[in-house]
Design a protein around this motif. Structure first.
Motif, PDB file in Angstrom:
ATOM      1  N   ASN A 222      32.303  43.324  49.271  1.00 57.58           N
ATOM      2  CA  ASN A 222      32.954  42.371  48.364  1.00 57.58           C
ATOM      3  C   ASN A 222      33.518  43.052  47.108  1.00 57.58           C
ATOM      4  O   ASN A 222      33.522  42.475  46.022  1.00 57.58           O
ATOM      5  CB  ASN A 222      31.965  41.266  47.944  1.00 57.58           C
ATOM      6  CG  ASN A 222      31.556  40.386  49.094  1.00 57.58           C
ATOM      7  OD1 ASN A 222      32.361  40.065  49.979  1.00 57.58           O
ATOM      8  ND2 ASN A 222      30.294  39.988  49.122  1.00 57.58           N
ATOM      9  N   LEU A 223      33.987  44.280  47.288  1.00 62.70           N
ATOM     10  CA  LEU A 223      34.622  45.004  46.190  1.00 62.70           C
ATOM     11  C   LEU A 223      36.131  45.019  46.313  1.00 62.70           C
ATOM     12  O   LEU A 223      36.822  45.465  45.388  1.00 62.70           O
ATOM     13  CB  LEU A 223      34.111  46.450  46.137  1.00 62.70           C
ATOM     14  CG  LEU A 223      32.666  46.638  45.685  1.00 62.70           C
ATOM     15  CD1 LEU A 223      32.243  48.094  45.851  1.00 62.70           C
ATOM     16  CD2 LEU A 223      32.494  46.188  44.238  1.00 62.70           C
ATOM     17  N   TYR A 224      36.651  44.528  47.438  1.00 64.68           N
ATOM     18  CA  TYR A 224      38.096  44.514  47.619  1.00 64.68           C
ATOM     19  C   TYR A 224      38.749  43.543  46.630  1.00 64.68           C
ATOM     20  O   TYR A 224      38.248  42.435  46.401  1.00 64.68           O
ATOM     21  CB  TYR A 224      38.446  44.095  49.044  1.00 64.68           C
ATOM     22  CG  TYR A 224      39.934  44.006  49.290  1.00 64.68           C
ATOM     23  CD1 TYR A 224      40.710  45.153  49.430  1.00 64.68           C
ATOM     24  CD2 TYR A 224      40.578  42.769  49.345  1.00 64.68           C
ATOM     25  CE1 TYR A 224      42.071  45.074  49.641  1.00 64.68           C
ATOM     26  CE2 TYR A 224      41.943  42.676  49.556  1.00 64.68           C
ATOM     27  CZ  TYR A 224      42.683  43.841  49.700  1.00 64.68           C
ATOM     28  OH  TYR A 224      44.044  43.759  49.892  1.00 64.68           O
ATOM     29  N   ASP A 225      39.841  43.979  46.035  1.00 65.61           N
ATOM     30  CA  ASP A 225      40.598  43.185  45.074  1.00 65.61           C
ATOM     31  C   ASP A 225      39.755  42.800  43.863  1.00 65.61           C
ATOM     32  O   ASP A 225      39.815  41.675  43.371  1.00 65.61           O
ATOM     33  CB  ASP A 225      41.164  41.923  45.748  1.00 65.61           C
ATOM     34  CG  ASP A 225      42.305  41.319  44.941  1.00 65.61           C
ATOM     35  OD1 ASP A 225      43.038  42.090  44.297  1.00 65.61           O
ATOM     36  OD2 ASP A 225      42.467  40.088  44.950  1.00 65.61           O
ATOM     37  N   THR A 226      38.953  43.761  43.384  1.00 65.24           N
ATOM     38  CA  THR A 226      38.174  43.565  42.160  1.00 65.24           C
ATOM     39  C   THR A 226      38.415  44.742  41.218  1.00 65.24           C
ATOM     40  O   THR A 226      38.676  45.865  41.656  1.00 65.24           O
ATOM     41  CB  THR A 226      36.665  43.465  42.442  1.00 65.24           C
ATOM     42  OG1 THR A 226      36.202  44.710  42.994  1.00 65.24           O
ATOM     43  CG2 THR A 226      36.370  42.336  43.420  1.00 65.24           C
TER      44      THR A 226
ATOM     45  N   LEU B 108      36.149  46.116  39.350  1.00 70.75           N
ATOM     46  CA  LEU B 108      35.034  47.047  39.494  1.00 70.75           C
ATOM     47  C   LEU B 108      35.260  48.005  40.659  1.00 70.75           C
ATOM     48  O   LEU B 108      35.028  49.213  40.538  1.00 70.75           O
ATOM     49  CB  LEU B 108      33.730  46.273  39.705  1.00 70.75           C
ATOM     50  CG  LEU B 108      32.485  47.126  39.969  1.00 70.75           C
ATOM     51  CD1 LEU B 108      32.214  48.051  38.796  1.00 70.75           C
ATOM     52  CD2 LEU B 108      31.271  46.234  40.246  1.00 70.75           C
ATOM     53  N   GLY B 109      35.725  47.475  41.779  1.00 64.83           N
ATOM     54  CA  GLY B 109      35.968  48.326  42.934  1.00 64.83           C
ATOM     55  C   GLY B 109      37.010  49.393  42.648  1.00 64.83           C
ATOM     56  O   GLY B 109      36.846  50.562  43.014  1.00 64.83           O
TER      57      GLY B 109
ATOM     58  N   PRO C 177      47.784  39.902  41.283  1.00 63.87           N
ATOM     59  CA  PRO C 177      48.352  40.451  40.030  1.00 63.87           C
ATOM     60  C   PRO C 177      47.316  40.619  38.924  1.00 63.87           C
ATOM     61  O   PRO C 177      47.503  41.452  38.039  1.00 63.87           O
ATOM     62  CB  PRO C 177      49.414  39.411  39.647  1.00 63.87           C
ATOM     63  CG  PRO C 177      49.731  38.682  40.911  1.00 63.87           C
ATOM     64  CD  PRO C 177      48.459  38.666  41.699  1.00 63.87           C
ATOM     65  N   GLU C 178      46.237  39.835  38.959  1.00 58.93           N
ATOM     66  CA  GLU C 178      45.225  39.943  37.919  1.00 58.93           C
ATOM     67  C   GLU C 178      44.434  41.235  37.997  1.00 58.93           C
ATOM     68  O   GLU C 178      43.770  41.622  37.036  1.00 58.93           O
ATOM     69  CB  GLU C 178      44.254  38.755  37.997  1.00 58.93           C
ATOM     70  CG  GLU C 178      44.876  37.403  37.729  1.00 58.93           C
ATOM     71  CD  GLU C 178      45.638  36.867  38.940  1.00 58.93           C
ATOM     72  OE1 GLU C 178      45.461  37.448  40.047  1.00 58.93           O
ATOM     73  OE2 GLU C 178      46.403  35.896  38.792  1.00 58.93           O
ATOM     74  N   VAL C 179      44.476  41.906  39.143  1.00 55.95           N
ATOM     75  CA  VAL C 179      43.690  43.116  39.362  1.00 55.95           C
ATOM     76  C   VAL C 179      44.578  44.340  39.554  1.00 55.95           C
ATOM     77  O   VAL C 179      44.204  45.453  39.195  1.00 55.95           O
ATOM     78  CB  VAL C 179      42.762  42.939  40.588  1.00 55.95           C
ATOM     79  CG1 VAL C 179      41.970  44.204  40.881  1.00 55.95           C
ATOM     80  CG2 VAL C 179      41.828  41.763  40.370  1.00 55.95           C
TER      81      VAL C 179
END
Length: 270
Positions: free
Chosen positions: A128-132, A134-135, A215-217
């Motif tokens: 669950n790090l995709y499109d974050t 933190l990732g 776009p937010e990431v």
């Protein structure tokens, strides 16, 4: 004759670098509605600010710009800190086989990034790090460590071991030796490594388009690639204005810290 040829070669390289830059600036000045489809070689109307505003606000370059600023500053600083600790361990601490540790860490610069994309994508999806943010920050920090380690380690090997030996005789711990002796003496090398890693993270496109979609990431380079599709009706002037915005931070960093950068590169090359 040899000096003349060398000067001509350098002049040719300068022209090859300046002509695309000149065309970028001139065509970024062109009003989006007045672009004819052919590149302008002479400046006409001044619409740079309008094109920049369109790229920044309507095309959401502004949000991605701040994302990349966060990634480049935080991940660059984290990578330099970890690399400095690793270099200290390899050069100063009594580790067995320090050469093997050096090559193990430095090997991170040898392999092409493309071979990591498929396993990283699967791992990030499962964790669950995709499109974050933190990732993306984790991969940027890890990716930037090996080259920063190489630069800092090279400078650290030029430091006299007598300083460390004297501190140890006075009862200083390795932690205090690192922070009180090596870090102050390595300021130029740390600064140069940070500038290198800031630029590398800022200019990254591969991880940005592979590990993010919103776009937010997204970093700014990934957002810039979508600008051509999403705002194709606005024409190349808006895209070129966005490219100018994107290029400013690395240019400012280098101009402001060029003295530190040159001292650091010189120190690491000894």
């Amino acid at each position: 004759m040899g000096r003349t040829m060398r000067n001509l070669f350098v002049a040719g390289c300068v022209v090859l670098w300046l002509v695309p830059l000149y065309l970028l600036i001139v065509n970024a000045l062109t009003p989006a509605g007045g672009y004819t489809g052919e590149p302008d070689w002479l400046p006409g109307d001044f619409a740079l600010l309008d094109n920049m505003k369109t790229a920044w606000d309507e095309a959401a370059i502004g949000d991605s710009f701040l994302n990349s600023l966060l990634y480049a500053v935080v991940c660059g600083a984290a990578a330099v800190l970890v690399a400095a600790m690793a270099a200290f361990a390899v050069v100063v601490l009594p580790l067995p086989r320090p050469a093997a540790w050096f090559w193990l860490i430095y090997s991170g610069t040898v392999f092409p990034l493309q071979i990591f994309l498929a396993p990283l994508f699967g791992l990030y999806a499962d964790a669950n790090l995709y499109d974050t943010r933190l990732g993306l920050m984790l991969i940027y920090a890890a990716w930037a460590v090996p080259f920063a380690f190489f630069l800092i380690r090279n400078q650290m090997t030029t430091m006299p071991p007598e300083a460390t030996e004297a501190a140890m005789l006075d009862g200083a711990s390795f932690t205090r030796i690192f922070w009180s002796i090596h870090v102050p003496l390595l300021r130029s090398g740390l600064g140069a490594a940070f500038i290198f890693q800031f630029t590398a993270v800022w200019n990254d496109l591969l991880f940005g388009i592979t590990l993010t979609r919103s776009p937010e990431v997204q970093p700014v380079m990934a957002a810039l690639t979508t600008l051509n599709t999403a705002y194709s009706a606005s024409g190349p002037p808006v895209i070129l204005a966005g490219a100018l915005i994107v290029s400013l931070p690395t240019l400012v960093i280098f101009l402001v810290f060029r003295g530190l950068f040159l001292r650091g590169v010189t120190a690491t090359a000894r």
